[in-house]
Design a protein around this motif. Structure first.
Motif, PDB file in Angstrom:
ATOM      1  N   PRO A 218     -52.652 -54.120  -7.431  1.00 59.14           N
ATOM      2  CA  PRO A 218     -53.248 -54.056  -8.393  1.00 59.14           C
ATOM      3  C   PRO A 218     -53.634 -55.777  -8.333  1.00 59.14           C
ATOM      4  CG  PRO A 218     -51.617 -52.222  -8.521  1.00 59.14           C
ATOM      5  CD  PRO A 218     -51.630 -52.632  -6.601  1.00 59.14           C
ATOM      6  N   SER A 219     -52.361 -56.611  -8.430  1.00 61.37           N
ATOM      7  CA  SER A 219     -52.959 -57.996  -7.940  1.00 61.37           C
ATOM      8  C   SER A 219     -53.602 -58.349  -7.498  1.00 61.37           C
ATOM      9  CB  SER A 219     -51.135 -58.213  -7.416  1.00 61.37           C
ATOM     10  OG  SER A 219     -49.947 -58.933  -8.033  1.00 61.37           O
ATOM     11  N   GLN A 220     -54.418 -57.483  -6.078  1.00 58.56           N
ATOM     12  CA  GLN A 220     -55.198 -58.257  -5.484  1.00 58.56           C
ATOM     13  C   GLN A 220     -56.962 -57.913  -5.973  1.00 58.56           C
ATOM     14  OE1 GLN A 220     -54.645 -56.927  -1.924  1.00 58.56           O
ATOM     15  NE2 GLN A 220     -53.448 -58.018  -0.628  1.00 58.56           N
TER      16      GLN A 220
ATOM     17  N   THR B 216     -57.135 -60.628  -9.149  1.00 56.86           N
ATOM     18  CA  THR B 216     -57.476 -61.581  -8.566  1.00 56.86           C
ATOM     19  C   THR B 216     -58.898 -61.843  -7.963  1.00 56.86           C
ATOM     20  OG1 THR B 216     -55.007 -62.742  -8.129  1.00 56.86           O
ATOM     21  CG2 THR B 216     -56.983 -63.760  -6.845  1.00 56.86           C
ATOM     22  N   GLY B 217     -59.436 -60.746  -7.267  1.00 57.70           N
ATOM     23  CA  GLY B 217     -60.327 -60.981  -7.162  1.00 57.70           C
ATOM     24  C   GLY B 217     -61.827 -60.642  -7.830  1.00 57.70           C
ATOM     25  N   ILE B 218     -61.390 -60.098  -8.820  1.00 54.26           N
ATOM     26  CA  ILE B 218     -62.486 -59.976  -9.970  1.00 54.26           C
ATOM     27  C   ILE B 218     -62.347 -60.763 -10.768  1.00 54.26           C
ATOM     28  CG2 ILE B 218     -62.804 -59.005 -12.231  1.00 54.26           C
ATOM     29  CD1 ILE B 218     -63.698 -57.052 -10.039  1.00 54.26           C
ATOM     30  N   SER B 219     -61.111 -61.619 -10.864  1.00 57.08           N
ATOM     31  CA  SER B 219     -61.013 -63.302 -11.879  1.00 57.08           C
ATOM     32  C   SER B 219     -62.199 -64.071 -10.667  1.00 57.08           C
ATOM     33  CB  SER B 219     -60.212 -63.748 -11.429  1.00 57.08           C
ATOM     34  OG  SER B 219     -59.049 -63.125 -12.591  1.00 57.08           O
ATOM     35  N   GLU B 220     -61.634 -64.480  -9.667  1.00 65.90           N
ATOM     36  CA  GLU B 220     -62.540 -64.643  -8.569  1.00 65.90           C
ATOM     37  C   GLU B 220     -64.343 -64.464  -8.958  1.00 65.90           C
ATOM     38  OE1 GLU B 220     -61.138 -64.662  -4.663  1.00 65.90           O
ATOM     39  OE2 GLU B 220     -59.160 -65.838  -5.027  1.00 65.90           O
TER      40      GLU B 220
END
Length: 291
Positions: A274-276, A279-283
């Protein structure tokens, strides 16, 4: 190029209905009602794109799709216009009137995967005629105006539901099995937080788990358990993207006894934690803004 837009609102009931032939330039109305459902129709000759829940969706020419208030939609500029009808439950409640139109689990609530429905020339003409009747009705301001709009919307949804049911025609048009799939999809959408096993839904549907699984296999659809998991992860993604809740809070909200169970399922379906994912979407969103 001129395009038509129409808004109907009833201050007493809170009813909201909106029609536009250019959804992007009319977004102030399209997304002005947070609880609205949407029917998006690409009447043009080129493929259109938009984001739904951070996923890039491709809408082919002469096809339609639907979204509900649970979806987060972002339209992309510099494309051909596409038609959108929006309405809230005060205008017409899909769940309360499911016995009339039987669209839930096919078009709206209960679709675990994002469904694109293609219209053949005959179906295209039927839908076009309904849209023309909408335009005629927009000129009327008599006491039954709102009721006429509701009636036309019902006819349109019935036509689109028939088209949507073709996606499960691998079961040779067996209406009972199509209805079983539809009811299962709707039940999952209503109960996925509390019920995560096939047996829970088979019991409510009055069939065995084996019968339910074989029906989905015959229809060449994802297995029932996969659909349950897809719905859970879809909700998890929305909460990760559009809320400030922690992974632990999301796990609790989705009915998991501990966070490790939730994280394990999330990684199994998405190949990342979930955290990955967050983070990936935000990037990716930051890169899009820079571009």
């Amino acid at each position: 190029m001129q395009w038509e837009s129409y808004l109907f609102q009833d201050e007493k009931t809170g009813a909201f209905f909106h029609y536009t032939e250019n959804a992007f330039f009319d977004q102030s109305h399209v997304f002005s009602e947070p609880s609205a459902n949407h029917i998006l129709w690409n009447q043009g000759s080129t493929e259109l794109k938009f984001y739904c829940d951070a996923n890039l969706i491709y809408l082919p020419p002469h096809s339609f799709t639907t979204t509900t208030s649970f979806h987060f939609v972002r339209l992309i500029p510099n494309q051909e216009p596409f038609t959108c009808i929006s309405f809230n439950r005060e205008f017409y409640c899909l769940r309360d009137h499911d016995h009339e139109i039987s669209c839930n689990g096919i078009l709206f609530y209960g679709a675990q995967t994002f469904a694109i429905h293609n219209l053949d020339p005959v179906e295209r003409e039927s839908a076009h005629q309904i849209f023309q009747l909408f335009k005629v009705e927009f000129e009327k301001k008599d006491p039954v105006h709102g009721e006429m709009l509701v009636s036309l919307l019902k006819v349109l949804i019935i036509i689109l539901t028939r088209i949507g049911k073709k996606q499960v025609r691998a079961i040779d048009g067996n209406s009972q099995e199509i209805e079983l799939i539809r009811r299962f999809n709707l039940l999952v959408d209503l109960n996925f937080r509390q019920q995560k096993q096939i047996n829970d839904y088979a019991f409510e549907l009055g069939v065995s788990a084996k019968k339910l699984s074989s029906t989905f296999k015959k229809a060449k659809l994802d297995p029932p358990l996969t659909r349950i998991h897809q719905r859970i992860i879809l909700e998890a993604k929305r909460l990760l993207l559009f809320s400030l809740k922690s992974v632990t809070e999301i796990s609790d909200e989705l009915g998991f006894e501990d966070m490790s169970q939730f994280s394990k399922l999330f990684k199994k379906i998405t190949n990342e934690s979930p955290s990955q994912f967050k983070t990936g979407i935000s990037e990716r969103q930051s890169q899009e803004q820079q571009n």
